[in-house]
Design a protein around this motif. Structure first.
Motif, short mmCIF file in Angstrom:
data_model
loop_
_atom_site.label_atom_id
_atom_site.label_comp_id
_atom_site.label_asym_id
_atom_site.label_seq_id
_atom_site.Cartn_x
_atom_site.Cartn_y
_atom_site.Cartn_z
N GLY A 41 28.99 27.52 38.87
CA GLY A 41 30.04 28.39 38.20
C GLY A 41 29.63 29.87 38.03
O GLY A 41 30.43 30.79 38.08
N ASP A 42 28.35 30.12 37.76
CA ASP A 42 27.84 31.58 37.75
C ASP A 42 27.92 32.25 39.12
O ASP A 42 28.32 33.24 39.06
CB ASP A 42 26.51 31.56 37.21
N ILE A 43 27.86 31.31 40.10
CA ILE A 43 27.88 32.01 41.34
C ILE A 43 29.42 32.40 41.51
O ILE A 43 29.43 33.54 42.24
CB ILE A 43 27.35 30.95 42.52
N TYR A 44 30.24 31.63 41.21
CA TYR A 44 31.58 32.09 41.50
C TYR A 44 31.94 32.91 40.71
O TYR A 44 32.51 34.17 41.11
CB TYR A 44 32.41 30.54 41.00
N SER A 45 31.78 32.95 39.30
CA SER A 45 32.19 34.24 38.51
C SER A 45 31.40 35.53 39.04
O SER A 45 32.07 36.60 38.85
CB SER A 45 31.55 33.91 36.85
N THR A 46 30.24 35.45 39.59
CA THR A 46 29.74 36.58 40.23
C THR A 46 30.20 36.98 41.34
O THR A 46 30.43 38.29 41.71
CB THR A 46 28.24 36.53 40.32
N GLY A 47 30.82 35.93 42.16
CA GLY A 47 31.60 36.49 43.22
C GLY A 47 32.87 37.12 42.88
O GLY A 47 33.38 38.02 43.66
N VAL A 48 33.72 36.64 41.79
CA VAL A 48 34.64 37.37 41.35
C VAL A 48 34.16 38.80 41.11
O VAL A 48 35.08 39.76 41.11
CB VAL A 48 35.24 36.51 40.14
N LEU A 49 32.95 38.87 40.27
CA LEU A 49 32.68 40.56 39.87
C LEU A 49 32.51 41.33 41.05
O LEU A 49 32.95 42.38 41.14
CB LEU A 49 31.44 40.22 39.11
N LEU A 50 31.88 40.59 42.08
CA LEU A 50 31.80 41.52 43.36
C LEU A 50 32.84 41.79 44.12
O LEU A 50 33.14 43.01 44.39
CB LEU A 50 30.70 40.66 44.11
N TYR A 51 33.99 41.10 44.11
CA TYR A 51 35.40 41.23 44.58
C TYR A 51 35.94 42.40 43.95
O TYR A 51 36.39 43.15 44.23
CB TYR A 51 36.16 39.80 44.29
N GLU A 52 35.71 42.37 42.28
CA GLU A 52 36.16 43.58 41.63
C GLU A 52 35.51 44.89 41.94
O GLU A 52 36.21 45.78 41.94
CB GLU A 52 36.31 43.06 40.32
N LEU A 53 34.42 44.75 42.14
CA LEU A 53 33.51 45.97 42.59
C LEU A 53 33.99 46.69 43.71
O LEU A 53 33.98 47.98 44.10
CB LEU A 53 31.99 45.59 42.59
#
Length: 674
Positions: free
Chosen positions: A212-224
């Motif tokens: 789940g942390d991997i997914y949330s960080t993927g969302v963060l990277l998408y946002e960056l």
């Protein structure tokens, strides 16, 4: 109205000025308020030796809420074990009357939220470097058995302002809503996180874990990269959350290699995502090729999202059926519905209890779904129907014009060799069962290989294996076994009344290892379809028998144990040993009559404990209340040391690594009435 808003703002400012300069415990004084969240406020504080630190202070209105206090206190205990350059370091904890504060390093460069707000999308090279450092910190935390569960730009801080940031300046903060987790993802009792960054498994099933942390960080990277999260768009915060489950992330114009890595992080299936270490390596491998590429323009959210091929039809567990039904019906019916409240625009952290609900058979759910709008009236059905008609016409024309004399494809000849493989999902005890079958026409038999694999704990004892006939109602085949002591299952002894069941005895699987045994089964499948159906039926029958809630007793514990409850007395007198009972939980519920283990121990450990974790060496207890308990060097005996109204003890039992008792009190002999 405007004057009311001004008065509230002035009141807030006055409160801040009143607190500035006040003492926080004996060693700190308040400076400025630098942040505010759902549970607490963050202030700068000055220590007696002149250092500037940060203090996270629990809001006064929450100080009498035991669950929030526990979350707050747990942040400190978790972070004290996470000493890494990529994680904000906790220095102290202050308990002063109703005030609770965690003192940590002050990170002066602001958060990634500030960077996204001020700068918009980042150049791809910068974005992947920042994300790689976040993954480094998560890899360390995951290696220590800790998951964050609320990764978002607000919780990623920078040691220096963005314009001056260099490699190594990223700090992950706010592990306050994290839970200690083992290798196995656990089923939570609450929904905790931020809607725009929640992994789909947390929304749909309440599951959380390192993936789940991997997914949330993927969302963060998408946002960056894009300046917005993938599922931000029209609708309520509930709409945003549901898109994580049902929709594909919209493609953004980045290099294909980067998109492939990002898309894997955002996979709906947690098992398809990389580990934190793998993700960091993948991004660093891409970084040189992205150097110098310009940032994307800030994109607008799409009006519609593409559904996944097999979307989840409902968000189970986190919301009630009434909420889901009303929300799902609202757009098509043109009705205004107040959707479940998830926070401010889906970007605020929430901690929402999940309602208990009865799990109904799938057949019942399907029958209810049929009462809704008929499938044939939907747009999707009309499109599918038109496509099917076109396809049929094309096939007929092609068959007549192109190959009028070509022969039909015949089914698999009965004399051909067949093979099939099947792996069951891992069980709570860490057991995984794999089956491989090969049919040799010359022998007229299927050679079945059954593999038992263990995760972090050794497993042993008796195992159930069901080997049915080819079709329902057929006589159970006479199986010849090799590689183990096998006998017919006797329902009168095991309590499992199942046809064609075998008891496999003497199996000993080392931690991280596997054991195989083979069986020759006199069945002759006609084709591949029959072969596949046969191996699936044996797996399904074994699972159904071992997970039958009506079964009582302790037979086949490695396959049947679903959980462990940690029981303690409601009160213990200090200083004295704490009696702890580990109670097995089967499909039918907790079995208080047959405990797995009792501490302080007397006599031999139970056979069940030996089967699921190798005996006492697989059991460990830990203090869950900040020093009120002492655990001996063996990790098996716990002594109450300090008086406290509420305490818990944590436990690890083989593959069950996240166990915790209900709260209990510790009193003195004078106060106990003895």
């Amino acid at each position: 109205m405007a004057s009311g808003i001004r008065s509230i703002a002035l009141e807030s400012t006055d409160m801040q000025l009143a607190q500035t300069g006040q003492a926080l415990g004996a060693s700190y004084r308040f400076g400025e308020r630098v942040g505010s969240g759902a549970v607490g406020e963050v202030w700068t504080v000055t220590s007696t030796d002149g250092r500037t630190l940060a203090a996270k202070v629990l809001r006064p209105e929450h100080a009498d809420d035991p669950s929030l206090v526990e979350r707050f206190v747990r942040e400190r205990s978790v972070l004290l074990g996470l000493q890494d350059s990529g994680i904000v370091t906790v220095r102290d904890m202050v308990v002063e009357g109703e005030r609770l504060a965690i003192v940590m390093d002050y990170i002066a460069g602001g958060s990634l939220r500030d960077v996204v707000k001020d700068s918009g999308p980042l150049p791809p090279g910068d974005a992947v470097k920042v994300a790689a450092e976040i993954f480094d910190a998560l890899a360390f935390a995951h290696s220590r058995g800790v998951t964050h569960r609320d990764i978002k730009p607000d919780n990623v801080l920078l040691a220096r302002p963005w314009a001056e940031t260099e490699s190594g300046d990223v700090r992950v903060s706010d592990f306050g809503i994290s839970d200690v987790v083992g290798e196995k993802i656990r089923q939570t009792t609450g929904l905790i996180g931020t809607p725009q960054y929640m992994p789909p498994e947390l929304i749909s099933q309440g599951r959380s874990g390192p993936a789940g942390d991997i997914y949330s960080t993927g969302v963060l990277l998408y946002e960056l990269l894009a300046g917005r999260t993938p599922f931000a768009g029209p609708g309520t915060d509930f709409s945003v959350a549901y898109r994580h489950v049902s929709s594909r992330p919209p493609r953004i114009p980045v290099d294909d290699a980067l998109w492939d890595v990002l898309e894997r992080m955002l996979s709906k299936d947690p098992n398809q995502r990389p580990t934190a270490g793998e993700a960091a390596s993948n991004l660093r491998r891409l970084a040189p090729g992205l150097a110098g590429k310009p940032a994307l323009s800030r994109g607008t959210a799409p009006e519609e999202f593409d559904d996944v091929e097999r979307p989840a039809t409902v968000v189970r567990g986190a919301f009630t059926d009434d909420e889901l039904t009303a929300f799902a019906a609202a757009p098509s019916a043109g009705v205004d519905v107040v959707a479940p409240d998830l926070g401010q625009a889906g970007s605020a952290t929430i901690a929402r209890p999940m309602p208990r609900r009865e799990v109904r058979p799938q057949a019942e759910e399907r029958s209810e779904e049929k009462d809704a709008t008929p499938f044939w009236r939907t747009r999707k059905a009309l499109l599918l129907g038109a496509g099917a008609v076109f396809l049929i016409v094309a096939m007929v024309v092609g068959f007549i014009l192109l190959s009028p004399t070509s022969p039909q494809v015949a089914p698999t000849p009965p004399g051909q060799q067949l093979s099939a493989q099947l792996q069951d999902p891992a069980l709570p005890t860490g057991l995984t069962i794999s089956r491989s079958a090969t049919y040799e026409p010359s022998s007229g038999q299927v050679r079945l290989t059954v593999s038992y694999s263990a995760q972090k704990a050794p497993l042993s004892g008796e195992f159930l294996e069901v080997i049915p006939g080819l079709a329902d109602g057929e006589t159970c085949p006479a199986v010849t076994w090799d590689g183990g002591t096998v006998s017919r299952n006797q329902a009168s002894i095991s309590g499992l009344d199942v046809e064609c069941g075998w008891k496999v005895s003497g199996v000993e699987i080392p931690a991280g290892g596997s054991v195989q045994l083979t069986a020759k089964v006199p069945v002759q499948p006609a084709d591949q379809k029959a072969m596949d159906a046969w191996i699936r039926s044996g797996s399904a029958a074994t699972t159904a028998a071992t997970q039958n809630p009506a079964v009582k007793g302790t037979a086949f514990p490695v396959q049947r144990l679903k959980g462990v409850e940690v029981r303690t007395p409601a009160r213990v007198v200090t200083p004295s040993p704490l009696k702890i009972t580990l109670v097995p939980v089967w499909a039918g519920g907790a079995d208080e009559l047959n405990p797995l283990y009792v501490s302080p121990a007397a006599g031999k450990a139970s056979q069940m404990l030996a089967a699921v974790t190798g005996g006492e060496q697989g059991v460990r207890f830990a203090d869950g209340c900040g020093g009120a308990l002492a655990v001996d060097s063996s990790g098996l005996t716990v002594t109450a040391l300090q008086i406290t109204p509420q305490c818990t003890v944590r436990a690890s039992v083989g593959n069950f690594t996240e166990l915790k008792s209900a709260p209990f009190g510790i009193t003195s002999r004078e106060n106990s009435g003895e």
